[in-house]
Design a protein around this motif. Structure first.
Motif, PDB file in Angstrom:
ATOM      1  N   ARG A  19       0.814  -1.228   0.000  1.00  0.00           N
ATOM      2  CA  ARG A  19       0.000   0.000   0.000  1.00  0.00           C
ATOM      3  C   ARG A  19       0.838   1.264   0.000  1.00  0.00           C
ATOM      4  N   ASP A  20       1.982   1.226   0.680  1.00  0.00           N
ATOM      5  CA  ASP A  20       2.822   2.426   0.739  1.00  0.00           C
ATOM      6  C   ASP A  20       3.724   2.559  -0.497  1.00  0.00           C
ATOM      7  N   LYS A  21       3.623   1.612  -1.413  1.00  0.00           N
ATOM      8  CA  LYS A  21       4.346   1.620  -2.696  1.00  0.00           C
ATOM      9  C   LYS A  21       5.860   1.531  -2.538  1.00  0.00           C
ATOM     10  N   ARG A  22       6.309   1.042  -1.395  1.00  0.00           N
ATOM     11  CA  ARG A  22       7.745   0.943  -1.137  1.00  0.00           C
ATOM     12  C   ARG A  22       8.283  -0.489  -1.163  1.00  0.00           C
ATOM     13  N   THR A  23       7.394  -1.474  -1.358  1.00  0.00           N
ATOM     14  CA  THR A  23       7.826  -2.869  -1.364  1.00  0.00           C
ATOM     15  C   THR A  23       7.040  -3.651  -2.407  1.00  0.00           C
ATOM     16  N   LEU A  24       7.761  -4.423  -3.211  1.00  0.00           N
ATOM     17  CA  LEU A  24       7.129  -5.330  -4.155  1.00  0.00           C
ATOM     18  C   LEU A  24       7.259  -6.738  -3.580  1.00  0.00           C
ATOM     19  N   HIS A  25       6.124  -7.380  -3.324  1.00  0.00           N
ATOM     20  CA  HIS A  25       6.105  -8.743  -2.793  1.00  0.00           C
ATOM     21  C   HIS A  25       5.991  -9.695  -3.971  1.00  0.00           C
ATOM     22  N   VAL A  26       6.930 -10.634  -4.052  1.00  0.00           N
ATOM     23  CA  VAL A  26       6.945 -11.599  -5.152  1.00  0.00           C
ATOM     24  C   VAL A  26       7.084 -13.001  -4.573  1.00  0.00           C
ATOM     25  N   ALA A  27       6.181 -13.886  -4.965  1.00  0.00           N
ATOM     26  CA  ALA A  27       6.238 -15.291  -4.558  1.00  0.00           C
ATOM     27  C   ALA A  27       6.318 -16.143  -5.818  1.00  0.00           C
ATOM     28  N   PHE A  28       7.048 -17.244  -5.723  1.00  0.00           N
ATOM     29  CA  PHE A  28       7.295 -18.106  -6.875  1.00  0.00           C
ATOM     30  C   PHE A  28       6.751 -19.512  -6.637  1.00  0.00           C
ATOM     31  N   ALA A  29       6.526 -20.227  -7.728  1.00  0.00           N
ATOM     32  CA  ALA A  29       6.008 -21.592  -7.672  1.00  0.00           C
ATOM     33  C   ALA A  29       6.914 -22.514  -6.858  1.00  0.00           C
ATOM     34  N   SER A  30       8.198 -22.186  -6.809  1.00  0.00           N
ATOM     35  CA  SER A  30       9.154 -22.996  -6.039  1.00  0.00           C
ATOM     36  C   SER A  30       8.939 -22.873  -4.537  1.00  0.00           C
ATOM     37  N   GLY A  31       8.154 -21.877  -4.117  1.00  0.00           N
ATOM     38  CA  GLY A  31       7.946 -21.616  -2.700  1.00  0.00           C
ATOM     39  C   GLY A  31       8.751 -20.424  -2.203  1.00  0.00           C
ATOM     40  N   ALA A  32       9.704 -19.964  -2.988  1.00  0.00           N
ATOM     41  CA  ALA A  32      10.485 -18.784  -2.613  1.00  0.00           C
ATOM     42  C   ALA A  32       9.579 -17.558  -2.636  1.00  0.00           C
ATOM     43  N   ALA A  33       9.767 -16.683  -1.669  1.00  0.00           N
ATOM     44  CA  ALA A  33       8.997 -15.446  -1.595  1.00  0.00           C
ATOM     45  C   ALA A  33       9.912 -14.339  -1.087  1.00  0.00           C
ATOM     46  N   TYR A  34       9.768 -13.161  -1.666  1.00  0.00           N
ATOM     47  CA  TYR A  34      10.645 -12.049  -1.324  1.00  0.00           C
ATOM     48  C   TYR A  34       9.850 -10.760  -1.194  1.00  0.00           C
ATOM     49  N   ALA A  35      10.295  -9.905  -0.289  1.00  0.00           N
ATOM     50  CA  ALA A  35       9.799  -8.541  -0.153  1.00  0.00           C
ATOM     51  C   ALA A  35      10.933  -7.649  -0.653  1.00  0.00           C
ATOM     52  N   LEU A  36      10.758  -7.096  -1.839  1.00  0.00           N
ATOM     53  CA  LEU A  36      11.824  -6.328  -2.487  1.00  0.00           C
ATOM     54  C   LEU A  36      11.550  -4.829  -2.340  1.00  0.00           C
ATOM     55  N   PRO A  37      12.410  -4.120  -1.600  1.00  0.00           N
ATOM     56  CA  PRO A  37      12.213  -2.683  -1.409  1.00  0.00           C
ATOM     57  C   PRO A  37      12.315  -1.921  -2.732  1.00  0.00           C
ATOM     58  N   ALA A  38      11.517  -0.874  -2.864  1.00  0.00           N
ATOM     59  CA  ALA A  38      11.533  -0.052  -4.074  1.00  0.00           C
ATOM     60  C   ALA A  38      12.933   0.506  -4.340  1.00  0.00           C
ATOM     61  N   GLU A  39      13.598   0.957  -3.282  1.00  0.00           N
ATOM     62  CA  GLU A  39      14.959   1.500  -3.453  1.00  0.00           C
ATOM     63  C   GLU A  39      15.863   0.464  -4.106  1.00  0.00           C
ATOM     64  N   TYR A  40      15.823  -0.748  -3.619  1.00  0.00           N
ATOM     65  CA  TYR A  40      16.645  -1.835  -4.140  1.00  0.00           C
ATOM     66  C   TYR A  40      16.318  -2.118  -5.600  1.00  0.00           C
ATOM     67  N   LEU A  41      15.031  -2.207  -5.909  1.00  0.00           N
ATOM     68  CA  LEU A  41      14.631  -2.447  -7.301  1.00  0.00           C
ATOM     69  C   LEU A  41      15.068  -1.307  -8.209  1.00  0.00           C
ATOM     70  N   ARG A  42      14.981  -0.086  -7.709  1.00  0.00           N
ATOM     71  CA  ARG A  42      15.371   1.071  -8.526  1.00  0.00           C
ATOM     72  C   ARG A  42      16.858   1.065  -8.822  1.00  0.00           C
ATOM     73  N   VAL A  43      17.686   0.835  -7.816  1.00  0.00           N
ATOM     74  CA  VAL A  43      19.140   0.918  -8.029  1.00  0.00           C
ATOM     75  C   VAL A  43      19.689  -0.315  -8.739  1.00  0.00           C
ATOM     76  N   GLU A  44      18.921  -1.404  -8.774  1.00  0.00           N
ATOM     77  CA  GLU A  44      19.320  -2.607  -9.504  1.00  0.00           C
ATOM     78  C   GLU A  44      18.574  -2.732 -10.830  1.00  0.00           C
ATOM     79  N   SER A  45      17.920  -1.674 -11.264  1.00  0.00           N
ATOM     80  CA  SER A  45      17.160  -1.718 -12.517  1.00  0.00           C
ATOM     81  C   SER A  45      17.987  -2.342 -13.633  1.00  0.00           C
ATOM     82  N   PRO A  46      17.368  -3.247 -14.395  1.00  0.00           N
ATOM     83  CA  PRO A  46      18.095  -3.871 -15.501  1.00  0.00           C
ATOM     84  C   PRO A  46      18.245  -2.962 -16.718  1.00  0.00           C
ATOM     85  N   SER A  47      17.798  -1.738 -16.627  1.00  0.00           N
ATOM     86  CA  SER A  47      17.867  -0.826 -17.768  1.00  0.00           C
ATOM     87  C   SER A  47      19.305  -0.451 -18.105  1.00  0.00           C
ATOM     88  N   ALA A  48      19.537  -0.109 -19.352  1.00  0.00           N
ATOM     89  CA  ALA A  48      20.858   0.350 -19.785  1.00  0.00           C
ATOM     90  C   ALA A  48      21.220   1.657 -19.081  1.00  0.00           C
TER      91      ALA A  48
END
Length: 129
Positions: A19-48
């Protein structure tokens, strides 16, 4: 594990923005689940824009502690495109990349903090320094 089985294990079963738009929650079929902070996703962006076209061109971005994710849009059947409130929206996050970001979060984030310190940069936005 076959390539097809590995692909299915990397398939997300949930991608949800907090809700606060600061965390992306991702769960996978393997059972792995992660709470990925927006800051982390931004600085690790796969963009050129962030990664460059070679490792030596990698950009280390400071001031992103408070960045938010404005939207999460599907890209085909393999990725999501994230738009951030600093107007960055060119990164396409493949599902396997999101899983790798989750699995490697502690190591990658520590490297990010070390690189910022080495460059005299801060995670804090300029107005708070």
């Amino acid at each position: 594990m076959t390539d097809q089985a590995a692909d299915q294990a990397d398939w997300p079963t949930e991608i949800r923005l907090s809700r606060d738009k600061r965390t992306l929650h991702v769960a996978f079929a393997s059972g792995a689940a992660y709470a990925l902070p927006a800051e982390y996703l931004r600085v690790e962006s796969p963009s050129a824009e962030v990664q460059g076209h070679a490792p030596s061109e990698r950009k280390w971005l400071g001031g992103k502690r408070e960045v938010q994710i404005l939207s999460v849009a599907p890209v085909g059947n393999y990725a999501v495109k994230l738009a951030f409130d600093d107007m960055h929206d060119t990164g396409i996050y493949a599902f396997d990349f999101l899983r790798r970001l989750g699995a490697e979060q502690a190591t990658r984030f520590a490297r990010y903090e070390e690189e910022l310190a080495a460059r005299g940069l801060s995670r804090e936005p300029a107005r708070r320094r």
